[in-house]
Design an enzyme around this catalytic site. Structure first.
Site, PDB file in Angstrom:
ATOM      1  N   LYS A  15      45.341  41.754  40.139  1.00 31.59           N
ATOM      2  CA  LYS A  15      46.781  41.769  40.452  1.00 31.59           C
ATOM      3  C   LYS A  15      47.500  40.890  39.431  1.00 31.59           C
ATOM      4  O   LYS A  15      46.898  40.001  38.803  1.00 31.59           O
ATOM      5  CB  LYS A  15      47.065  41.253  41.863  1.00 31.59           C
ATOM      6  CG  LYS A  15      46.612  39.807  42.184  1.00 31.59           C
ATOM      7  CD  LYS A  15      47.554  38.693  41.787  1.00 31.59           C
ATOM      8  CE  LYS A  15      47.036  37.317  42.180  1.00 31.59           C
ATOM      9  NZ  LYS A  15      47.687  36.198  41.519  1.00 31.59           N
ATOM     10  N   VAL A  99      37.965  35.172  34.881  1.00 35.16           N
ATOM     11  CA  VAL A  99      37.879  34.151  35.937  1.00 35.16           C
ATOM     12  C   VAL A  99      38.901  33.029  35.686  1.00 35.16           C
ATOM     13  O   VAL A  99      39.146  32.653  34.541  1.00 35.16           O
ATOM     14  CB  VAL A  99      36.437  33.565  35.948  1.00 35.16           C
ATOM     15  CG1 VAL A  99      36.298  32.455  36.975  1.00 35.16           C
ATOM     16  CG2 VAL A  99      35.416  34.674  36.215  1.00 35.16           C
ATOM     17  N   ALA A 101      42.103  33.068  36.042  1.00 35.81           N
ATOM     18  CA  ALA A 101      43.183  33.633  35.240  1.00 35.81           C
ATOM     19  C   ALA A 101      44.469  33.856  36.026  1.00 35.81           C
ATOM     20  O   ALA A 101      45.498  34.204  35.451  1.00 35.81           O
ATOM     21  CB  ALA A 101      42.720  34.963  34.642  1.00 35.81           C
ATOM     22  N   GLY A 102      44.399  33.720  37.368  1.00 44.30           N
ATOM     23  CA  GLY A 102      45.574  34.056  38.183  1.00 44.30           C
ATOM     24  C   GLY A 102      45.704  35.552  38.388  1.00 44.30           C
ATOM     25  O   GLY A 102      46.752  36.055  38.760  1.00 44.30           O
ATOM     26  N   LEU A 103      44.589  36.269  38.168  1.00 40.93           N
ATOM     27  CA  LEU A 103      44.606  37.726  38.308  1.00 40.93           C
ATOM     28  C   LEU A 103      43.925  38.175  39.603  1.00 40.93           C
ATOM     29  O   LEU A 103      43.748  39.370  39.841  1.00 40.93           O
ATOM     30  CB  LEU A 103      43.931  38.386  37.094  1.00 40.93           C
ATOM     31  CG  LEU A 103      44.619  38.118  35.746  1.00 40.93           C
ATOM     32  CD1 LEU A 103      43.791  38.697  34.586  1.00 40.93           C
ATOM     33  CD2 LEU A 103      46.029  38.713  35.708  1.00 40.93           C
ATOM     34  N   GLY A 106      38.462  37.011  42.198  1.00 40.61           N
ATOM     35  CA  GLY A 106      37.586  36.573  43.295  1.00 40.61           C
ATOM     36  C   GLY A 106      38.091  37.068  44.642  1.00 40.61           C
ATOM     37  O   GLY A 106      37.314  37.520  45.489  1.00 40.61           O
ATOM     38  N   SER A 107      39.417  37.012  44.842  1.00 41.99           N
ATOM     39  CA  SER A 107      40.021  37.460  46.103  1.00 41.99           C
ATOM     40  C   SER A 107      39.831  38.963  46.278  1.00 41.99           C
ATOM     41  O   SER A 107      39.542  39.444  47.376  1.00 41.99           O
ATOM     42  CB  SER A 107      41.522  37.164  46.117  1.00 41.99           C
ATOM     43  OG  SER A 107      41.755  35.786  45.934  1.00 41.99           O
ATOM     44  N   SER A 108      39.981  39.701  45.181  1.00 39.99           N
ATOM     45  CA  SER A 108      39.835  41.148  45.242  1.00 39.99           C
ATOM     46  C   SER A 108      38.382  41.540  45.542  1.00 39.99           C
ATOM     47  O   SER A 108      38.125  42.457  46.327  1.00 39.99           O
ATOM     48  CB  SER A 108      40.282  41.767  43.915  1.00 39.99           C
ATOM     49  OG  SER A 108      40.272  43.158  43.994  1.00 39.99           O
ATOM     50  N   ASP A 140      45.214  35.045  48.928  1.00 39.78           N
ATOM     51  CA  ASP A 140      45.485  36.306  48.221  1.00 39.78           C
ATOM     52  C   ASP A 140      44.630  37.467  48.719  1.00 39.78           C
ATOM     53  O   ASP A 140      44.859  38.614  48.327  1.00 39.78           O
ATOM     54  CB  ASP A 140      45.194  36.149  46.715  1.00 39.78           C
ATOM     55  CG  ASP A 140      46.244  35.321  46.003  1.00 39.78           C
ATOM     56  OD1 ASP A 140      47.273  34.999  46.626  1.00 39.78           O
ATOM     57  OD2 ASP A 140      46.022  34.994  44.815  1.00 39.78           O
TER      58      ASP A 140
HETATM   59  O1  C5P Z   1      44.026  30.105  49.861  1.00 39.50           O
HETATM   60  P1  C5P Z   1      43.280  29.754  48.617  1.00 39.50           P
HETATM   61  O2  C5P Z   1      41.940  29.135  48.909  1.00 39.50           O
HETATM   62  O3  C5P Z   1      43.176  30.886  47.657  1.00 39.50           O
HETATM   63  O4  C5P Z   1      44.146  28.652  47.886  1.00 39.50           O
HETATM   64  C1  C5P Z   1      43.644  27.845  46.857  1.00 39.50           C
HETATM   65  C2  C5P Z   1      44.471  26.587  46.767  1.00 39.50           C
HETATM   66  O5  C5P Z   1      45.782  26.882  46.293  1.00 39.50           O
HETATM   67  C3  C5P Z   1      44.670  25.898  48.081  1.00 39.50           C
HETATM   68  O6  C5P Z   1      43.635  24.974  48.339  1.00 39.50           O
HETATM   69  C4  C5P Z   1      45.988  25.184  47.890  1.00 39.50           C
HETATM   70  O7  C5P Z   1      45.793  23.988  47.176  1.00 39.50           O
HETATM   71  C5  C5P Z   1      46.747  26.117  46.969  1.00 39.50           C
HETATM   72  N1  C5P Z   1      47.683  26.999  47.671  1.00 39.50           N
HETATM   73  C6  C5P Z   1      48.845  26.476  48.224  1.00 39.50           C
HETATM   74  N2  C5P Z   1      49.732  27.313  48.856  1.00 39.50           N
HETATM   75  C7  C5P Z   1      49.485  28.631  48.943  1.00 39.50           C
HETATM   76  C8  C5P Z   1      48.312  29.185  48.384  1.00 39.50           C
HETATM   77  C9  C5P Z   1      47.436  28.337  47.756  1.00 39.50           C
HETATM   78  O8  C5P Z   1      49.087  25.280  48.155  1.00 39.50           O
HETATM   79  N3  C5P Z   1      50.376  29.416  49.534  1.00 39.50           N
END
Ligand code: C5P
Length: 294
Positions: A15, A99, A101-103, A106-108, A140
């Site tokens: 994404k 990896v 990359a903000g893409l 891992g979530s996908s 994500d």
């Molecule tokens: O939810 P996820 O594990 O992907 O998020 C990774 C990190 O990004 C979280 O530990 C948090 O520090 C940050 N995050 C956040 N607010 C969000 C999504 C992610 O602060 N809405």
């Protein structure tokens, strides 16, 4: 008679964030978001096969964990627990999405495992049940249960699908830097009163189908923070901008930066230029509708 193990291939798309505004910090430590996510046709592949028990994970990318620290592994384990499934699964992950990359790679992959196991093990869970599990795995992951284009709210887990009819072409530059999402959010100053960007202007531009309008309204509140933490990202952003796409933006918390182009040809031309500069890996992608297990 020997029963053949069931197998399944699932595509896990990347994404990009076309818009990301942070509304504030939440009591649970996460940030309240308004973000527009777009699935693109750069994909990992998950080959899944049922086995007698346990979870086995192999991957083409040596740098990522193949155990319970991998989000795809966590997804399989969560699915097993929630459905009380005694059987196991062997997953081979062919990694193409870069990896850190903000893409959303891992979530996908994790969402792909949930959808894949639902089919492979014939559990018949509905979308709401899959979304619930997805939200436990990461902010994500729920987006990838839907895929396509969506406005995501909350910490990202509230997904409102959008319909985008046009094909947009993007050139993505991955500078081979791994950014940790939490470090960017940590450096973000939410207390300061900045004028908040209204997602509705962006959504209107997106539905107009005009790349120039969309490009002028691309926005990511995390961009300045990430560029501050990694000055090389500012350099590559400026470089990409110098080739004149309709708009340029950091995806998510980085490190990938993309340009929205008028045509595929323009995107290919910019790709060639970027590759000549040797600033990282370059991909030309387009928006895709949601991927299904095959
Ligand atoms: O939810 P996820 O594990 O992907 O998020 C990774 C990190 O990004 C979280 O530990 C948090 O520090 C940050 N995050 C956040 N607010 C969000 C999504 C992610 O602060 N809405």
């Amino acid at each position: 008679m020997v029963k053949e193990p069931r197998r399944l291939t699932v595509f896990a798309p990347a994404k990009i964030n076309l818009f990301l505004e942070v509304l504030g910090k939440r009591p649970d430590g996460y940030h309240e978001l308004e973000t527009v996510m777009q699935e693109v046709d750069l994909r990992d592949t998950l080959e899944m096969e049922e086995i007698e028990g346990g979870i086995e994970l192999t991957c083409t990318e040596p740098s990522i964990p193949k155990d319970e620290n991998n989000l795809a592994w966590k997804a399989a384990s969560l699915f097993q627990r929630k459905t009380g499934m005694g059987g196991g699964v062997r997953i081979h992950l062919e990694k193409r999405i870069p990896v850190g990359a903000g893409l959303g790679g891992g979530s996908s992959d994790a969402a792909g495992v949930l959808k894949g196991l639902n089919t492979l093990w014939e559990r018949g869970l509905d979308q709401r049940e899959l979304l619930e599990m997805a939200a436990q795995l990461g902010s994500d992951v729920p987006f990838f249960i839907y895929g396509g284009t969506a406005l995501c709210k909350g910490r990202g887990e509230l997904v409102y699908p959008l319909s985008v009819k046009n094909n947009f072409f993007y050139v993505i530059l991955y500078p081979e830097i791994i950014v940790t999402t939490s470090s960017v959010y940590k450096a973000l100053k939410t207390g300061l009163t900045k004028s908040r960007k209204d997602v509705n202007f962006f959504l209107n531009a997106l539905s107009s189908g005009d790349p120039e309008s969309v490009g002028s309204l691309l926005f990511n509140r995390l961009e300045e923070v990430a560029l501050g933490l990694y000055p090389v990202l500012r350099k590559i952003r400026t470089l990409l901008e110098s080739y004149g796409p309709c708009g340029v933006l950091l995806s998510g918390s980085g490190s990938a930066v993309y340009g929205l182009c008028n045509t595929k040809r323009e995107a290919e031309g910019i790709k060639e230029n970027l590759e000549r500069q040797g600033m990282g890996k370059v991909y030309v992608v387009t928006n895709s509708a949601s991927c299904k297990a095959v």
